[in-house]
Design a protein around this motif. Sequence first.
Motif, PDB file in Angstrom:
ATOM      1  N   LEU A   6       0.806  -1.098  -0.036  1.00 25.02           N
ATOM      2  CA  LEU A   6       0.002  -0.117  -0.080  1.00 25.02           C
ATOM      3  C   LEU A   6       1.051   1.164  -0.008  1.00 25.02           C
ATOM      4  O   LEU A   6       1.180   1.702   0.837  1.00 25.02           O
TER       5      LEU A   6
ATOM      6  N   ASP B  13      -1.155   9.037  -0.857  1.00 23.80           N
ATOM      7  CA  ASP B  13      -2.004   9.184   0.596  1.00 23.80           C
ATOM      8  C   ASP B  13      -2.065   8.428   1.447  1.00 23.80           C
ATOM      9  O   ASP B  13      -2.034   8.739   2.557  1.00 23.80           O
ATOM     10  N   TYR B  14      -1.725   6.975   1.451  1.00 26.89           N
ATOM     11  CA  TYR B  14      -1.520   5.852   2.339  1.00 26.89           C
ATOM     12  C   TYR B  14      -0.550   6.114   3.116  1.00 26.89           C
ATOM     13  O   TYR B  14      -0.273   6.212   4.117  1.00 26.89           O
TER      14      TYR B  14
ATOM     15  N   PHE C 250      -0.045   7.327   6.787  1.00 21.81           N
ATOM     16  CA  PHE C 250       0.555   6.243   7.628  1.00 21.81           C
ATOM     17  C   PHE C 250       1.502   6.971   8.657  1.00 21.81           C
ATOM     18  O   PHE C 250       1.495   6.922   9.921  1.00 21.81           O
TER      19      PHE C 250
END
Length: 258
Positions: A111, A115-116, A120
């Motif tokens: 992932l 954006d992830y 995170f």
Amino acid sequence: MKQILIIPDINNIEETLKLSKEYNLGFEYNDFFVPDVLDDSDRLVALCKSYKQHSLPEYTTLHGAFFDVIPFSLDKRIKEISLQRIYQSVDVARMIGAKAVVFHTNYNPFLNSKDYVEGFIKQNIRIWDDILKANPDINIYLENMFDTTPDIMEEMAQGLSVNNNFGICLDYAHAALSKVAPEKWARVLGKYIKHVHINDNDLVSDLHLAWGDGRIDRQTFYEAYNTYMDGASVLIETSSYENKVKSLEVLKKEGFIG
């Protein structure tokens, strides 16, 4: 003098203690991240008592819960149980007298959208900052596991290093399996590294072999440690007594320990 640690074996505690005294080793407890232990308070207390009836090394750490521990999950229930496991691990550290707890980042490298990754980093800084501030008496070290490069951990460390009890645990064997040479991990994260895990592997799988039984370049590790991680404690992260002894003999022969 470097602080070297081994994983104790409660079922063969006398030989582990003998080895500890011979080489002046600390312990890193690996008994308390198992969900069945964390869910059984009687068993957990009994295990602590079993250890504490012996004369334990002065310096000990503890590997915290990591199975499916995702405190940054978007699922509220997963987040809740993950935080519960983290706080349980910190409580066990106090119970047994450990100075630090090691947790995995549990970053999912598949992932990898912008954006992830940004989410995170932001969520983990917020979550771990709260945990660090709530537990100033316990050092908390975040370890690379599935992480493929040191960049994300570097950004997290920049945000968390305001806490004196924060540190990076560099698992050198995990780094050797990543996309980036392990010595670069040491260079990039060096000023945040307070703890190191070492064992050997074939540069393909995380085998936890005795130090010297695989393909990791040991001399490069020694140079990276002395240059970037000097002063960090080092766990020989292999379980069998024979592999502990073999690892210690190699480390001594090659001058890493006295």
